[in-house]
Design a protein around this motif. Structure first.
Motif, mmCIF file in Angstrom:
data_model
loop_
_atom_site.group_PDB
_atom_site.id
_atom_site.type_symbol
_atom_site.label_atom_id
_atom_site.label_comp_id
_atom_site.label_asym_id
_atom_site.label_seq_id
_atom_site.Cartn_x
_atom_site.Cartn_y
_atom_site.Cartn_z
ATOM 1 N N HIS A 135 9.242 -22.873 -1.975
ATOM 2 C CA HIS A 135 9.421 -24.156 -2.881
ATOM 3 C C HIS A 135 8.867 -24.442 -4.516
ATOM 4 O O HIS A 135 8.660 -25.044 -5.248
ATOM 5 C CB HIS A 135 7.984 -23.990 -2.053
ATOM 6 N N GLU A 136 7.895 -23.340 -4.537
ATOM 7 C CA GLU A 136 8.091 -23.450 -6.472
ATOM 8 C C GLU A 136 8.895 -23.457 -6.945
ATOM 9 O O GLU A 136 9.214 -24.181 -8.097
ATOM 10 C CB GLU A 136 7.048 -21.648 -6.522
ATOM 11 N N HIS A 139 9.901 -26.791 -8.020
ATOM 12 C CA HIS A 139 9.783 -27.181 -8.944
ATOM 13 C C HIS A 139 10.251 -26.594 -10.461
ATOM 14 O O HIS A 139 9.948 -27.726 -11.308
ATOM 15 C CB HIS A 139 7.700 -27.091 -8.966
ATOM 16 N N GLU A 145 6.337 -33.079 -5.488
ATOM 17 C CA GLU A 145 5.754 -32.351 -4.457
ATOM 18 C C GLU A 145 6.863 -32.831 -3.324
ATOM 19 O O GLU A 145 7.077 -31.539 -2.519
ATOM 20 C CB GLU A 145 4.278 -32.534 -5.124
HETATM 21 ZN ZN LIG Z 1 4.301 -27.934 -4.747
#
Ligand SMILES: [Zn+2]
Length: 199
Positions: A135-136, A139, A145
């Motif tokens: 997930h990170e 980014h 998000e």
């Molecule tokens: Zn996030």
């Protein structure tokens, strides 16, 4: 004599253009250097206002990145291993803006990823830590998000992060809740229209 008459006006023209060109280049260099200095100072400030991972934490992160790689996410694993700077406490930026996710936060475009105590305490194993890192890293690569949640939910089975094994865990429940809120369409399958479409 003839030569001098031809060169005279050309030299005068060069003399008129060159100082302004030189000035323009000097301004460009100044802007580039100032920008670089500001970026470098901002990056350093994120470091000096936060703590590094402990040796044990680093070991858990290394294992999770290896799992990300074994699951077929080579590019993401390379970014996590070679580009990301992991920290264990909030820097001034995170403190200033706050963070919704209790497990981790990423400062884009600096590739600084902060892993909070919950990342280590509440993840049940390396698979869940790999899911959070996947997930990170979205980014880090520039995703917002919604896109980061979507990517992990669509690819969770490749990581081995399945409802059958993990639906009872805190990380699973938190991620499911956030993903339902961000992308409800992923959970409107089945006869009841409320089943996970990615199962
Ligand atoms: Zn996030």
């Amino acid at each position: 004599m003839a030569t001098a008459q031809v060169q005279g006006p050309r030299s005068a023209a060069e003399n008129r253009v060159m100082p302004s060109q030189r000035g323009f280049l000097r301004s460009l260099r100044w802007i580039a250097l100032t920008t670089l200095t500001i970026v470098a100072l901002a990056f350093c400030s994120l470091f000096v206002t936060s703590d590094p991972l402990t040796r044990d934490q680093q070991q858990l992160v290394t294992e999770a990145i290896a799992l990300v790689e074994r699951s077929g996410f080579g590019r993401e694993a390379t970014v996590l291993r070679r580009v990301v700077f992991f920290r264990s406490t909030d820097n001034w930026w995170n403190t200033h803006v706050g963070h919704q996710n209790a497990y981790a936060a990423t400062n884009y475009p600096f590739a600084v990823v902060t892993l909070y105590p919950a990342f280590f305490r509440f993840s049940s194993d390396a698979t869940e830590r790999a899911a959070i890192l996947l997930h990170e890293v979205q980014h880090v690569l520039g995703s917002d998000e919604r896109l980061a949640l979507q990517r992990v939910w669509l690819d969770k089975q490749r990581l081995g992060w399945t409802a059958g094994r993990y639906s009872h865990t805190r990380v699973w429940k938190n991620t499911r809740e956030s993903t339902i809120a961000a992308i409800p369409g992923l959970f409107q399958c089945g006869l009841d229209g409320q089943t996970d479409c990615v199962e």
